[in-house]
Design a protein around this motif. Structure first.
Motif, PDB file in Angstrom:
ATOM      1  N   LEU A 209       0.853  -1.180   0.000  1.00  0.00           N
ATOM      2  CA  LEU A 209       0.000   0.000   0.000  1.00  0.00           C
ATOM      3  C   LEU A 209       0.897   1.240   0.000  1.00  0.00           C
ATOM      4  O   LEU A 209       1.150   1.830   1.046  1.00  0.00           O
ATOM      5  CB  LEU A 209      -0.920   0.004   1.225  1.00  0.00           C
ATOM      6  CG  LEU A 209      -1.852  -1.203   1.352  1.00  0.00           C
ATOM      7  CD1 LEU A 209      -2.522  -1.214   2.711  1.00  0.00           C
ATOM      8  CD2 LEU A 209      -2.875  -1.181   0.235  1.00  0.00           C
TER       9      LEU A 209
ATOM     10  N   VAL B 285       0.844   4.670   2.311  1.00  0.00           N
ATOM     11  CA  VAL B 285      -0.121   4.483   3.390  1.00  0.00           C
ATOM     12  C   VAL B 285       0.608   4.010   4.636  1.00  0.00           C
ATOM     13  O   VAL B 285       1.437   3.125   4.566  1.00  0.00           O
ATOM     14  CB  VAL B 285      -1.203   3.458   2.980  1.00  0.00           C
ATOM     15  CG1 VAL B 285      -2.153   3.192   4.133  1.00  0.00           C
ATOM     16  CG2 VAL B 285      -1.959   3.936   1.763  1.00  0.00           C
TER      17      VAL B 285
ATOM     18  N   LEU C  23      -5.170   3.944   7.925  1.00  0.00           N
ATOM     19  CA  LEU C  23      -5.774   3.962   6.598  1.00  0.00           C
ATOM     20  C   LEU C  23      -6.936   4.941   6.556  1.00  0.00           C
ATOM     21  O   LEU C  23      -7.706   5.030   7.503  1.00  0.00           O
ATOM     22  CB  LEU C  23      -6.269   2.563   6.231  1.00  0.00           C
ATOM     23  CG  LEU C  23      -5.183   1.500   6.101  1.00  0.00           C
ATOM     24  CD1 LEU C  23      -5.821   0.134   5.884  1.00  0.00           C
ATOM     25  CD2 LEU C  23      -4.258   1.826   4.963  1.00  0.00           C
TER      26      LEU C  23
ATOM     27  N   ASN D 188     -11.229   2.059   4.395  1.00  0.00           N
ATOM     28  CA  ASN D 188     -10.227   1.125   3.887  1.00  0.00           C
ATOM     29  C   ASN D 188      -9.676   0.205   4.961  1.00  0.00           C
ATOM     30  O   ASN D 188      -9.237  -0.898   4.670  1.00  0.00           O
ATOM     31  CB  ASN D 188      -9.084   1.872   3.195  1.00  0.00           C
ATOM     32  CG  ASN D 188      -9.542   2.523   1.911  1.00  0.00           C
ATOM     33  OD1 ASN D 188     -10.340   1.962   1.164  1.00  0.00           O
ATOM     34  ND2 ASN D 188      -9.058   3.714   1.656  1.00  0.00           N
ATOM     35  N   ARG D 189      -9.703   0.650   6.206  1.00  0.00           N
ATOM     36  CA  ARG D 189      -9.185  -0.191   7.290  1.00  0.00           C
ATOM     37  C   ARG D 189      -9.991  -1.478   7.407  1.00  0.00           C
ATOM     38  O   ARG D 189      -9.437  -2.565   7.545  1.00  0.00           O
ATOM     39  CB  ARG D 189      -9.206   0.574   8.601  1.00  0.00           C
ATOM     40  CG  ARG D 189      -8.658  -0.234   9.743  1.00  0.00           C
ATOM     41  CD  ARG D 189      -8.556   0.593  10.996  1.00  0.00           C
ATOM     42  NE  ARG D 189      -7.949  -0.203  12.040  1.00  0.00           N
ATOM     43  CZ  ARG D 189      -8.305  -0.153  13.302  1.00  0.00           C
ATOM     44  NH1 ARG D 189      -9.236   0.672  13.683  1.00  0.00           N
ATOM     45  NH2 ARG D 189      -7.716  -0.903  14.191  1.00  0.00           N
TER      46      ARG D 189
END
Length: 47
Positions: free
Chosen positions: A19, A22, A26, A30-31
């Motif tokens: 990622l 990142v 996040l 998205n987490r």
């Protein structure tokens, strides 16, 4: 990276999801998506 190395050393297939840009925090939802992918991986590969 340590988990990936340990799995490689143990001869266990795995995937690495990079990622770029990142950190551990996040953005947005998205987490939850990433955690679901991790859980799916553990269930599939380490069962």
């Amino acid at each position: 990276m340590r988990l990936s190395q340990a799995l490689t050393d143990a001869g266990r297939p795995h995937q690495l999801l990079a990622l770029p840009g990142v950190t551990h925090m996040l953005p947005g939802g998205n987490r939850e998506k990433l955690m679901a992918l991790e859980l799916e991986f553990f269930r599939r590969e380490l069962a």
